[in-house]
Design a protein around this motif. Structure first.
Motif, PDB file in Angstrom:
ATOM      1  N   ASN A  32       0.843  -1.184   0.000  1.00 53.71           N
ATOM      2  CA  ASN A  32       0.000   0.000   0.000  1.00 53.71           C
ATOM      3  C   ASN A  32       0.887   1.247   0.000  1.00 53.71           C
ATOM      4  OD1 ASN A  32      -1.411   2.287   1.377  1.00 53.71           O
ATOM      5  ND2 ASN A  32      -3.128   0.849   1.351  1.00 53.71           N
ATOM      6  N   LYS A  33       0.775   2.083  -1.013  1.00 50.60           N
ATOM      7  CA  LYS A  33       1.625   3.275  -1.162  1.00 50.60           C
ATOM      8  C   LYS A  33       1.464   4.245   0.004  1.00 50.60           C
ATOM      9  CE  LYS A  33       3.607   2.306  -5.032  1.00 50.60           C
ATOM     10  NZ  LYS A  33       4.969   1.833  -4.993  1.00 50.60           N
ATOM     11  N   ARG A  34       0.275   4.321   0.560  1.00 45.94           N
ATOM     12  CA  ARG A  34       0.051   5.256   1.681  1.00 45.94           C
ATOM     13  C   ARG A  34       0.782   4.783   2.947  1.00 45.94           C
ATOM     14  NH1 ARG A  34      -3.751   8.971   0.384  1.00 45.94           N
ATOM     15  NH2 ARG A  34      -4.891   8.572  -1.534  1.00 45.94           N
ATOM     16  N   TRP A  35       0.712   3.491   3.228  1.00 49.00           N
ATOM     17  CA  TRP A  35       1.434   2.962   4.389  1.00 49.00           C
ATOM     18  C   TRP A  35       2.938   2.918   4.106  1.00 49.00           C
ATOM     19  CZ3 TRP A  35      -0.045   3.081   9.124  1.00 49.00           C
ATOM     20  CH2 TRP A  35      -1.405   3.089   9.412  1.00 49.00           C
ATOM     21  N   GLN A  36       3.279   2.748   2.853  1.00 52.19           N
ATOM     22  CA  GLN A  36       4.688   2.801   2.467  1.00 52.19           C
ATOM     23  C   GLN A  36       5.249   4.195   2.776  1.00 52.19           C
ATOM     24  OE1 GLN A  36       5.662   2.425  -1.783  1.00 52.19           O
ATOM     25  NE2 GLN A  36       6.780   0.549  -1.250  1.00 52.19           N
ATOM     26  N   TRP A  37       4.459   5.245   2.501  1.00 53.41           N
ATOM     27  CA  TRP A  37       4.908   6.608   2.793  1.00 53.41           C
ATOM     28  C   TRP A  37       5.101   6.799   4.299  1.00 53.41           C
ATOM     29  CZ3 TRP A  37       3.498  10.779   5.704  1.00 53.41           C
ATOM     30  CH2 TRP A  37       4.223  11.950   5.459  1.00 53.41           C
ATOM     31  N   VAL A  38       4.155   6.333   5.102  1.00 56.85           N
ATOM     32  CA  VAL A  38       4.275   6.459   6.565  1.00 56.85           C
ATOM     33  C   VAL A  38       5.549   5.772   7.041  1.00 56.85           C
ATOM     34  CG1 VAL A  38       3.256   5.730   8.776  1.00 56.85           C
ATOM     35  CG2 VAL A  38       1.812   6.759   7.014  1.00 56.85           C
ATOM     36  N   TYR A  39       5.758   4.560   6.588  1.00 55.88           N
ATOM     37  CA  TYR A  39       6.959   3.801   6.941  1.00 55.88           C
ATOM     38  C   TYR A  39       8.208   4.575   6.529  1.00 55.88           C
ATOM     39  CZ  TYR A  39      10.316  -0.128   6.526  1.00 55.88           C
ATOM     40  OH  TYR A  39      11.410  -0.947   6.609  1.00 55.88           O
ATOM     41  N   GLY A  40       8.237   5.063   5.297  1.00 51.10           N
ATOM     42  CA  GLY A  40       9.415   5.765   4.778  1.00 51.10           C
ATOM     43  C   GLY A  40       9.728   7.043   5.529  1.00 51.10           C
ATOM     44  N   ILE A  41       8.720   7.828   5.844  1.00 47.69           N
ATOM     45  CA  ILE A  41       8.967   9.101   6.540  1.00 47.69           C
ATOM     46  C   ILE A  41       9.408   8.841   7.977  1.00 47.69           C
ATOM     47  CG2 ILE A  41       6.657   9.700   7.436  1.00 47.69           C
ATOM     48  CD1 ILE A  41       8.980  12.099   5.532  1.00 47.69           C
ATOM     49  N   MET A  42       8.872   7.781   8.593  1.00 47.40           N
ATOM     50  CA  MET A  42       9.324   7.418   9.936  1.00 47.40           C
ATOM     51  C   MET A  42      10.792   7.010   9.907  1.00 47.40           C
ATOM     52  SD  MET A  42       5.985   5.280  11.278  1.00 47.40           S
ATOM     53  CE  MET A  42       6.973   4.360  12.459  1.00 47.40           C
ATOM     54  N   ALA A  43      11.179   6.208   8.907  1.00 47.48           N
ATOM     55  CA  ALA A  43      12.559   5.723   8.813  1.00 47.48           C
ATOM     56  C   ALA A  43      13.539   6.849   8.519  1.00 47.48           C
ATOM     57  CB  ALA A  43      12.657   4.644   7.729  1.00 47.48           C
ATOM     58  N   ALA A  44      13.206   7.722   7.580  1.00 51.80           N
ATOM     59  CA  ALA A  44      14.143   8.755   7.131  1.00 51.80           C
ATOM     60  C   ALA A  44      14.197   9.964   8.060  1.00 51.80           C
ATOM     61  CB  ALA A  44      13.775   9.213   5.715  1.00 51.80           C
ATOM     62  N   ALA A  45      13.109  10.233   8.780  1.00 53.02           N
ATOM     63  CA  ALA A  45      13.059  11.417   9.646  1.00 53.02           C
ATOM     64  C   ALA A  45      13.132  11.078  11.127  1.00 53.02           C
ATOM     65  CB  ALA A  45      11.785  12.224   9.363  1.00 53.02           C
ATOM     66  N   GLY A  46      13.110   9.803  11.478  1.00 52.82           N
ATOM     67  CA  GLY A  46      13.178   9.422  12.887  1.00 52.82           C
ATOM     68  C   GLY A  46      11.946   9.820  13.672  1.00 52.82           C
ATOM     69  N   LEU A  47      10.802   9.842  13.004  1.00 54.88           N
ATOM     70  CA  LEU A  47       9.569  10.282  13.661  1.00 54.88           C
ATOM     71  C   LEU A  47       9.009   9.215  14.595  1.00 54.88           C
ATOM     72  CD1 LEU A  47       7.575  11.882  10.689  1.00 54.88           C
ATOM     73  CD2 LEU A  47       9.211  12.978  12.244  1.00 54.88           C
ATOM     74  N   ARG A  48       8.320   9.687  15.634  1.00 57.41           N
ATOM     75  CA  ARG A  48       7.477   8.792  16.409  1.00 57.41           C
ATOM     76  C   ARG A  48       6.342   8.386  15.466  1.00 57.41           C
ATOM     77  NH1 ARG A  48       8.813  13.240  19.666  1.00 57.41           N
ATOM     78  NH2 ARG A  48      10.020  12.636  21.508  1.00 57.41           N
ATOM     79  N   PRO A  49       5.801   7.185  15.617  1.00 56.99           N
ATOM     80  CA  PRO A  49       4.788   6.739  14.656  1.00 56.99           C
ATOM     81  C   PRO A  49       3.652   7.736  14.422  1.00 56.99           C
ATOM     82  CG  PRO A  49       5.505   4.889  15.975  1.00 56.99           C
ATOM     83  CD  PRO A  49       6.168   6.119  16.560  1.00 56.99           C
ATOM     84  N   HIS A  50       3.079   8.288  15.490  1.00 59.58           N
ATOM     85  CA  HIS A  50       1.948   9.207  15.303  1.00 59.58           C
ATOM     86  C   HIS A  50       2.358  10.502  14.590  1.00 59.58           C
ATOM     87  CE1 HIS A  50       3.636  10.620  19.159  1.00 59.58           C
ATOM     88  NE2 HIS A  50       3.193  11.803  18.776  1.00 59.58           N
ATOM     89  N   GLU A  51       3.633  10.889  14.693  1.00 60.48           N
ATOM     90  CA  GLU A  51       4.077  12.147  14.075  1.00 60.48           C
ATOM     91  C   GLU A  51       4.014  12.094  12.553  1.00 60.48           C
ATOM     92  OE1 GLU A  51       7.107  13.691  17.600  1.00 60.48           O
ATOM     93  OE2 GLU A  51       7.938  12.578  15.903  1.00 60.48           O
ATOM     94  N   ALA A  52       4.028  10.892  11.976  1.00 57.31           N
ATOM     95  CA  ALA A  52       3.907  10.768  10.515  1.00 57.31           C
ATOM     96  C   ALA A  52       2.572  11.323  10.028  1.00 57.31           C
ATOM     97  CB  ALA A  52       4.069   9.309  10.100  1.00 57.31           C
ATOM     98  N   PHE A  53       1.582  11.380  10.915  1.00 60.38           N
ATOM     99  CA  PHE A  53       0.259  11.891  10.549  1.00 60.38           C
ATOM    100  C   PHE A  53       0.114  13.376  10.852  1.00 60.38           C
ATOM    101  CE2 PHE A  53      -0.254   7.396  10.640  1.00 60.38           C
ATOM    102  CZ  PHE A  53      -1.170   7.136   9.647  1.00 60.38           C
ATOM    103  N   PHE A  54       1.107  13.962  11.484  1.00 58.95           N
ATOM    104  CA  PHE A  54       1.041  15.371  11.869  1.00 58.95           C
ATOM    105  C   PHE A  54       2.319  16.096  11.479  1.00 58.95           C
ATOM    106  CE2 PHE A  54      -1.646  13.011  14.869  1.00 58.95           C
ATOM    107  CZ  PHE A  54      -2.864  13.602  14.586  1.00 58.95           C
ATOM    108  N   CYS A  55       2.648  16.043  10.198  1.00 55.07           N
ATOM    109  CA  CYS A  55       3.838  16.724   9.706  1.00 55.07           C
ATOM    110  C   CYS A  55       3.560  17.266   8.312  1.00 55.07           C
ATOM    111  CB  CYS A  55       5.047  15.787   9.697  1.00 55.07           C
ATOM    112  SG  CYS A  55       4.878  14.350   8.618  1.00 55.07           S
ATOM    113  N   GLU A  56       4.358  18.240   7.918  1.00 56.49           N
ATOM    114  CA  GLU A  56       4.239  18.813   6.581  1.00 56.49           C
ATOM    115  C   GLU A  56       5.600  19.346   6.156  1.00 56.49           C
ATOM    116  OE1 GLU A  56       1.293  21.885   7.069  1.00 56.49           O
ATOM    117  OE2 GLU A  56       2.765  23.358   7.731  1.00 56.49           O
ATOM    118  N   TRP A  57       5.783  19.411   4.855  1.00 57.29           N
ATOM    119  CA  TRP A  57       7.026  19.961   4.320  1.00 57.29           C
ATOM    120  C   TRP A  57       6.948  21.480   4.302  1.00 57.29           C
ATOM    121  CZ3 TRP A  57      11.223  17.158   3.838  1.00 57.29           C
ATOM    122  CH2 TRP A  57      11.099  15.778   3.714  1.00 57.29           C
TER     123      TRP A  57
END
Length: 196
Positions: A32-57
């Motif tokens: 799933n591309k949407r869950w893939q994005w969550v996984y990727g942003i967590m890995a590359a940015a060191g985010l807490r899991p919930h922070e992937a839903f509350f971030c912007e560029w």
């Protein structure tokens, strides 16, 4: 209080963190591309899991809008190549009511369940732990900088993540330091016996 509980550095469990190679392998396995994005942003940015839903560029980097320690700017992601290769600049989150789930305290559980559903051999927080090791050991960032990127203090950073530095990580860091062209060299003796 929302984050009160029985946790802290003394409660950190021993765990084997995923290697960067394993992180890449599992990114590619998530269908799933949407869950893939969550996984990727967590890995590359060191985010807490919930922070992937509350971030912007923003022009300066990735702005975390809300989370355990409040807003912060992740001004550099590691590896920057993952941002490009994984299309992380194109925010593509799963269609869930993250605000509601976060308020009810079960957003983390939803993320954990999704990782489990895809058969990932590690927990969501392991991506954050791997980021901490990657920035401190692999990239040689001072703990103060790594801690700042991750939204906590250097003392928490050391207490929480020091435990996960393996012998292999330590050996890699020492080898890199000894092979560095600008490493310190031992003092030399002059012809008169004094030390330079």
């Amino acid at each position: 209080m929302q984050y009160q509980g029985n946790y802290g550095p003394s409660k950190v469990q021993d765990r084997e963190l995923p290697s960067d190679e394993l992180i890449v392998e599992w990114f590619e396995r998530i269908p799933n591309k949407r869950w893939q994005w969550v996984y990727g942003i967590m890995a590359a940015a060191g985010l807490r899991p919930h922070e992937a839903f509350f971030c912007e560029w923003v022009p300066e980097g990735l702005q975390v809008l809300k989370g355990k320690t409040g807003p912060r700017l992740v001004f550099q992601l590691f590896y920057p190549e993952w941002v490009e290769a994984w299309g992380l600049k194109n925010i593509c989150r799963p269609r869930i009511d993250a605000e509601h789930a976060y308020t009810k305290g079960n957003l983390g559980k939803k993320i954990n369940n999704q990782f489990h559903r895809y058969g990932l051999p590690f927990q969501p927080y392991d991506l954050r732990h791997a980021f901490a090791i990657r920035t401190s050991v692999n990239f040689n960032l001072p703990e103060t900088v790594s801690a700042n990127l991750m939204g906590h203090t250097p003392s928490i950073h050391l207490a929480r993540y020091h435990k996960h530095i393996s012998l292999a990580h330590s050996q890699q860091a020492v080898k890199r330091a000894l092979n560095s062209a600008d490493r310190p060299t031992p003092p030399k003796r002059r012809d008169d016996g004094s030390v330079l």
